[in-house]
Design an enzyme around this catalytic site. Sequence first.
Site, PDB file in Angstrom:
ATOM      1  N   VAL A 101       0.848  -1.196   0.000  1.00 26.99           N
ATOM      2  CA  VAL A 101       0.000   0.000   0.000  1.00 26.99           C
ATOM      3  C   VAL A 101       0.882   1.242   0.000  1.00 26.99           C
ATOM      4  CG1 VAL A 101      -1.922  -1.138   1.164  1.00 26.99           C
ATOM      5  CG2 VAL A 101      -0.141  -0.026   2.528  1.00 26.99           C
ATOM      6  N   ASN A 102       0.272   2.368  -0.272  1.00 29.03           N
ATOM      7  CA  ASN A 102       1.009   3.625  -0.341  1.00 29.03           C
ATOM      8  C   ASN A 102       1.456   4.068   1.053  1.00 29.03           C
ATOM      9  OD1 ASN A 102       2.111   5.859  -1.567  1.00 29.03           O
ATOM     10  ND2 ASN A 102       0.205   7.026  -1.628  1.00 29.03           N
ATOM     11  N   LEU A 175      12.848  -2.189  -7.486  1.00 29.26           N
ATOM     12  CA  LEU A 175      12.457  -2.061  -8.892  1.00 29.26           C
ATOM     13  C   LEU A 175      12.621  -0.616  -9.346  1.00 29.26           C
ATOM     14  CD1 LEU A 175       9.074  -4.035  -8.746  1.00 29.26           C
ATOM     15  CD2 LEU A 175      11.362  -4.956  -9.173  1.00 29.26           C
ATOM     16  N   ALA A 176      12.936  -0.453 -10.611  1.00 29.37           N
ATOM     17  CA  ALA A 176      12.965   0.876 -11.217  1.00 29.37           C
ATOM     18  C   ALA A 176      11.807   0.970 -12.199  1.00 29.37           C
ATOM     19  CB  ALA A 176      14.288   1.107 -11.944  1.00 29.37           C
ATOM     20  N   LYS A 279      24.391   9.851 -14.090  1.00 27.24           N
ATOM     21  CA  LYS A 279      23.879  10.655 -15.198  1.00 27.24           C
ATOM     22  C   LYS A 279      23.309  11.948 -14.621  1.00 27.24           C
ATOM     23  CE  LYS A 279      22.341  10.797 -19.643  1.00 27.24           C
ATOM     24  NZ  LYS A 279      23.174  10.623 -20.838  1.00 27.24           N
ATOM     25  N   GLY A 283      17.227  16.717 -11.985  1.00 19.98           N
ATOM     26  CA  GLY A 283      16.898  16.261 -10.632  1.00 19.98           C
ATOM     27  C   GLY A 283      16.140  14.963 -10.647  1.00 19.98           C
ATOM     28  N   CYS A 288       9.890   7.088  -4.548  1.00 19.82           N
ATOM     29  CA  CYS A 288      10.719   6.469  -3.509  1.00 19.82           C
ATOM     30  C   CYS A 288      11.849   7.330  -2.973  1.00 19.82           C
ATOM     31  CB  CYS A 288      11.313   5.155  -4.040  1.00 19.82           C
ATOM     32  SG  CYS A 288      10.084   3.870  -4.306  1.00 19.82           S
ATOM     33  N   ARG A 358       5.030  11.448  -9.765  1.00 21.26           N
ATOM     34  CA  ARG A 358       5.315  11.802  -8.379  1.00 21.26           C
ATOM     35  C   ARG A 358       6.721  12.407  -8.241  1.00 21.26           C
ATOM     36  NH1 ARG A 358       3.372   6.214  -5.649  1.00 21.26           N
ATOM     37  NH2 ARG A 358       4.149   5.466  -7.663  1.00 21.26           N
TER      38      ARG A 358
END
Length: 479
Positions: A101-102, A175-176, A279, A283, A288, A358
């Site tokens: 969950v968030n 994870l990305a 890289k 920004g 996360c 986000r």
Amino acid sequence: MESITEHLKHQNLALSPVNVKKICCSGPTCAVIALKCPHIQVTIVDLNQARVDAWNDADFHLPIYEPGLEDVVRHARGRNLFFSTDVDKGIQDADLIFVSVNTPTKKSGVGAGFAADLNYVELATRRIAAVASTSKIIVEKSTVPCRTAESMRTILEANSKPACRFDILSNPEFLAEGTAINDLFAPDRVLIGSLQTPEGLSACESLSQVYANWVPKDCILNVGLWSSELSKLAANAMLAQRISSINALSAICEATGANIDEVSYAIGCDSRIGPKFLKASVGFGGSCFQKDILNLVYLSESLHLPEVAAYWRQVVEMNEYQKRRFSKTVVDTLFNTITGKRIAVLGFAFKADTGDTRESAAITLIRDFLSERAFVNIYDPKVEHAQIWQDLQDASPQQSLQQLQKQVTICSSAMSACKNAEAVVIATEWKEFKNINWELIYAGMEKPAFVFDGRLLLDAEILRKIGFKVVVIGRGERL
């Protein structure tokens, strides 16, 4: 080092790992488990009927954009992968439940601006305790502060039914976005934390056996519960630290005439450092990095470690500085004013290959441009228009939607966004921006026409030959 199974045998314990046959979860990650484990029934639950309808859409118009996700759902949906709003049935039937969950940063109260808001974690935990009538393995999947599992266990034990026990594991995601499916197919590691008790070790082995269907056993790491929780925060903090470090160097490059691409390449050739996350850009963003670092800052302060808190806080402050510095460069270059000028912002997602906005750098840049009374055209290939308006309203709460719409236009293509603009800002590294017809864009812009590359994406020399004035982040060139 002996395996958990061997450890259990050596202890002559009667506990056997649960053979997991049914999993209940609340996020798309488990779709890969369904694909790789056809013998396990996976039910993804969501109280939002519209989202569940989208997951079940006949034409696979899924509610989340992630490369490769549609193929996973196509193969597994209806076979052993199901989507439902019946959360209680999912809980009752499952042997193992992923709590995903968030956990946003608190906006008010104790720890506001730093601590994680665990309201959704507690609500999910209480729902499981109220509904479950048989023993379950509960897997903490969300990124949470250290020792959250202790709170979950207290709630579960206080509200559990007779003869119903809960074992809690921590299994954070590494994870990305944009590469999440490939990251799940071939993870660097799968981290599973448990209490170092017979029951905890047995539950850990049950989850390890699920992942072992496709993940090499030496990539499945079994650690203590608190180490697992802290490792997720630490990993994100150190990745973000690398980005802020290279971004700090990009400012020095611009001031000295050095080239950040050359500097980062030279640094990355050192085997002790490596090339990843060096890289430079306008920004970092996403759900996360900033949240987890602020969480780490709050944890450090609560443990009376102010120097540690200040160290990690600077990573976030450097990121905010990089965004402010870039927007100021745009204003300074456009003859110290952008009032009444039209700026095209290409990209709104926080990174390419995702629709996630986000903490996107684009939001900060656009807010700064609007405060300078510029007009802004926005184009992003994946972000929904409603999401853009919502993000801009949240960033500028003093402005109504009607006021924003007088200054902002959301466009359907990069070409239309750039028409009659005086400057183009690359805010997201979408590959399509490299391949658009820049000669045609130049012809339709006001002159002199400027390009500000905040993602080191474009070939500056080609653009200059067309006629653009080009500013690239981290390069000390002069117009």
